[in-house]
Write an enzyme that holds these catalytic residues in place. Structure first.
Site, PDB file in Angstrom:
ATOM      1  N   ASP A 175       0.864  -1.173   0.000  1.00  0.00           N
ATOM      2  CA  ASP A 175       0.000   0.000   0.000  1.00  0.00           C
ATOM      3  C   ASP A 175       0.913   1.239   0.000  1.00  0.00           C
ATOM      4  O   ASP A 175       2.142   1.141   0.116  1.00  0.00           O
ATOM      5  CB  ASP A 175      -0.950  -0.026   1.204  1.00  0.00           C
TER       6      ASP A 175
HETATM    7  C1  NOJ Z   1      -3.888   4.052   0.250  1.00  0.00           C
HETATM    8  C2  NOJ Z   1      -5.094   3.165   0.377  1.00  0.00           C
HETATM    9  O1  NOJ Z   1      -5.033   2.450   1.585  1.00  0.00           O
HETATM   10  C3  NOJ Z   1      -5.289   2.195  -0.771  1.00  0.00           C
HETATM   11  O2  NOJ Z   1      -6.556   1.621  -0.648  1.00  0.00           O
HETATM   12  C4  NOJ Z   1      -5.108   2.871  -2.087  1.00  0.00           C
HETATM   13  O3  NOJ Z   1      -5.304   1.946  -3.124  1.00  0.00           O
HETATM   14  C5  NOJ Z   1      -3.709   3.487  -2.138  1.00  0.00           C
HETATM   15  N1  NOJ Z   1      -3.592   4.475  -1.093  1.00  0.00           N
HETATM   16  C6  NOJ Z   1      -3.409   4.120  -3.481  1.00  0.00           C
HETATM   17  O4  NOJ Z   1      -4.094   5.295  -3.637  1.00  0.00           O
END
Ligand code: NOJ
Length: 751
Positions: A274
């Site tokens: 993530d």
């Molecule tokens: C953080 C989030 O937790 C995730 O769900 C998302 O896909 C990513 N950022 C990318 O934006």
């Protein structure tokens, strides 16, 4: 040639191609493939990447995300395939979560449809639009089970049930990628990314990014299935979660990523972190940047989103013997395989058809499907004296801070949408009601009295323009009451703003915010029928509202077409049929409250109230306000007793459980018939009920339908204390009903 053979020969040519390519790659170029910076177009958290074009030329980027617009993407891809040494195309990712420019309800709302065809279709349309704009990879589906509505990201998932969540996970993956051998074949198929692996929805105290800790038996029986279902459906990638699992952050957790995901479940795609997931492990306290990057790679994480820990430390770690070249090769290979499967080596511009960008996005057809699905997601929580549907005549007062805003309609994670495009509720109602209805509007209140909280709750540009609102709450309230007094019906558009749920939007108080509640109380005092149109990304505590308001329609955040869809339901063009995919508690103190809980040794009798030395609270019953699976209709459905084809089966057997559902009303309607099973005696304790099947049926006024469910020994399996997936002989209770509370029962045994 069988499908399997052709896959093998496909694999063989892919492997040959990648072997040849990797022979030509330097170590730096291999590590470059593992790097996923954000374009900076839309950023969350703290991006570290800059000079992206130079990095692409140097072969130091494997993909980019959050860059919108096919022309921009085409240009960046051009740099990769014309100006880098090996001309390896880039992946372009985006958070296409519940639609692209045509936005569907938030995922929790989509789950409330219990309609797998609609869910698959929504993902298909999202893929068509995103792929027309240059995107080949979406960070969806989000399949985290959550039993804590304080956690704002409950809005992004499918609720509390692993079976429903698993069915939805599969439908989403098929919608994005296509099925089986035909996955990625079309230029409208994009790659899915299952997230957030694993257990992100079990954050302690509902605090986003917080620790999770649970037994393995709970993990496998109650949380893991949706991830596994998505993998079984062929998901091409998986995102590791921010939280720790068993004391090790998911992003460095070898057991989770290599042993379970790859070895046990056979996942063959790649794993991405993530956003800044690697960097954050320094804060988790498991090492410095070099250490955490090495640990992530060794755990089986292939791609580093934004941290640039791989780019900046892996070479050194290799020299120090902390990691092996084989590990780098393996990760690089998996990313190249994804590019190959998507067809990017054949045609790096496969997703850059500028003509499609003009014709395939936010089309009338997509919007009309979104309108239908949006209406399907609404859950009728209360409808006293048939307040709804509203007749198309007279005067309607539409009141509330959410009545006249476009930007709050799509809901959280609508990154590609034009925020000004959606009709406001007032506009939508006017359109659906026609000329015989007079609609008058008053804002009635701010979102909340605390301006600073309101600002925090409207970050990301979905503002309520508080700064433009010069009137006090009292002035706004008086105007609303005047308007309400002159109307036949009051529609109160209240609840959360879009960004009060979603990432980093945890709440400890789940009431409708203060000034809105005051507004609602005053509206009720006018004696007019009040319909609460509830905007929310999570279960709210609605005990007062349930007692005092005439009707409550929970509309979540219904997407770009929500305003029209709400009109369709309020005026009776569409009969609501959504059911809650998550429990609504009476108050926050009951959390976590979920239907598939275990029994205690001192359970309270069903429907009972306080007894000393029993498992209950002094101040409130154990019951939820609205149980899992609950939702009313303008029709009235009655269930017969459960009929079983036999009351005993062996491990090779099967039985059928049936009910007759009768629509005892004058309007046609959709009903979601739910099957629950309880394993009465086990080697380990088992939940009081578990959803094992459901069927959504349309039943015409006055008609009856027989609904049957097959029950197989496979459906009775669970993870025992050795984490083996088994069924055990004994007695089972079958429950069929309109929600998880109101069920008819029968019993059978497995021999
Ligand atoms: C953080 C989030 O937790 C995730 O769900 C998302 O896909 C990513 N950022 C990318 O934006």
């Amino acid at each position: 040639m069988t499908a399997c053979d052709s896959q093998k020969s496909g694999d063989a040519s892919m492997n040959k191609f990648i072997d040849k390519l990797m022979d030509r790659m330097t170590l730096e170029e291999k590590i470059g493939q593992l790097n996923l910076p954000s374009s900076g177009d839309i950023t969350t958290g703290q991006a570290r990447s800059n000079n992206i074009a130079d990095k692409i030329r140097a072969g130091a980027v494997g993909g980019l995300f959050n860059i919108k617009g096919v022309e921009k993407i085409q240009e960046v891809q051009r740099i990769a395939v014309e100006e880098s040494r090996l001309k390896i195309p880039l992946l372009f990712g985006m958070d296409v979560i519940h639609g692209y420019e045509t936005v569907f309800p938030i995922p929790l709302g989509m789950a409330a449809t219990w309609d797998m065809k609609a869910i698959e279709q929504s993902a298909r349309i999202a893929a068509i639009e995103a792929s027309a704009d240059g995107i080949c990879w979406t960070f969806s589906p989000m399949v985290d089970i959550s039993r804590d509505p304080r956690w704002g990201r409950v809005s992004e998932g499918s609720g509390e049930d692993p079976f429903l969540g698993g069915e939805i996970a599969k439908a989403m993956v098929y919608g994005y990628q296509g099925k089986g051998d035909s996955a990625y074949r079309e230029k409208t198929n994009i790659m899915a990314c299952v997230k957030h692996y694993a257990l992100y929805g079990a954050a302690e105290a509902g605090l986003d990014y917080n620790t999770t800790d649970m037994s393995r038996i709970r993990m496998f029986n109650e949380y893991m299935y949706p991830y596994q279902a998505a993998v079984d459906a062929g998901a091409g990638s998986v995102m590791s979660s921010f939280n720790e699992v068993d004391g090790i952050p998911a992003t460095a957790n070898k057991w989770l990523i290599t042993d379970v995901l790859r070895k046990q479940w056979g996942f063959g795609g790649f794993v991405v972190t993530d956003y800044t997931g690697i960097m954050e492990m320094v804060n988790h306290g498991i090492g410095d940047m070099r250490e955490v990057s090495a640990r992530a790679l060794s755990a089986g994480v292939d791609m580093d989103m934004v941290s640039e820990g791989y780019l900046s430390t892996l070479q050194q770690s290799l020299k120090e013997g902390k990691i092996t070249e084989k590990e780098i090769d393996q990760a690089c290979r998996r990313i190249l395989e994804a590019k190959y499967k998507l067809g990017l080596f054949d045609n790096p511009y496969k997703y850059c058809d500028t003509e499609r960008a003009k014709t395939d996005i936010y089309t009338d057809e997509h919007r009309s499907i979104a309108r239908r699905i949006s209406a399907e997601s609404f859950v009728l929580l209360k409808n006293d004296k048939q307040t709804l549907p509203i007749k198309k005549k007279g005067k309607i007062a539409v009141v509330g801070p959410l009545a006249n805003t476009s930007s709050n309609m799509p809901g959280t994670w609508s990154v590609a949408v034009n925020m000004e495009a959606p009709a406001t509720l007032v506009e939508g109602l006017k359109e659906v009601a026609g000329d015989k209805v007079e609609i008058v509007y008053a804002k009635g209140s701010h979102l909340m009295s605390d301006a600073a909280y309101e600002e925090r709750a409207t970050l990301f540009g979905r503002t309520l323009y508080r700064d433009k609102e010069k009137r006090s709450d009292i002035q706004m309230l008086n105007e609303a009451l005047n308007v309400a007094h002159g109307a036949d019906v009051v529609v109160a558009a209240l609840g959360e703003s879009s960004e009060m749920s979603g990432e980093s939007s945890s709440r400890t108080d789940l009431n409708i915010p203060d000034v809105q509640k005051t507004l609602l109380e005053e509206l009720v005092k006018t004696g007019k029928p009040v319909v609460l149109v509830l905007f929310t990304g999570r279960p709210l505590t609605l005990t007062w509202e349930d007692k005092n308001v005439s009707a409550i329609l929970n509309v979540w955040f219904g997407g770009t077409e929500a305003a029209y869809a709400i009109g369709d339901v309020l005026f009776g063009n569409v009969n609501p049929g959504g059911k809650l995919p998550v429990t609504f508690p009476q108050n926050v103190g009951q959390i976590p409250l979920f239907y598939n809980h275990k029994n205690t040794g001192r359970p309270l009798a069903e429907g009972g109230w306080f007894e000393k030395f029993r498992a209950n609270y002094l101040d409130v019953t154990n019951e939820p306000l609205y149980p899992f699976g609950y939702g009313l209709s303008y029709a009235q459905f009655d269930y017969s007793d459960v009929r079983l084809s036999t009351d005993q089966i062996d491990r090779n057997g099967m039985l059928t459980a049936s009910v007759t559902v009768t629509n005892n009303s004058e309007c046609d309607g959709d009903e979601i018939v739910q099957l629950y099973i309880r394993d009465l005696v086990g080697s380990v304790t088992r939940p009081v009920k578990e959803l094992k099947g459901f069927e959504k049926v349309t039943i015409r006024a006055g008609e009856s339908k027989d609904i049957s469910f097959k029950i197989t020994p496979e459906m009775l399996k669970f993870y025992n204390s050795d984490i083996q997936f088994v069924n055990e002989v004994g007695e089972f209770e079958v429950m069929i009903g309109t929600n998880s509370r109101d069920v008819k029962k029968a019993t059978f045994s497995l021999k």
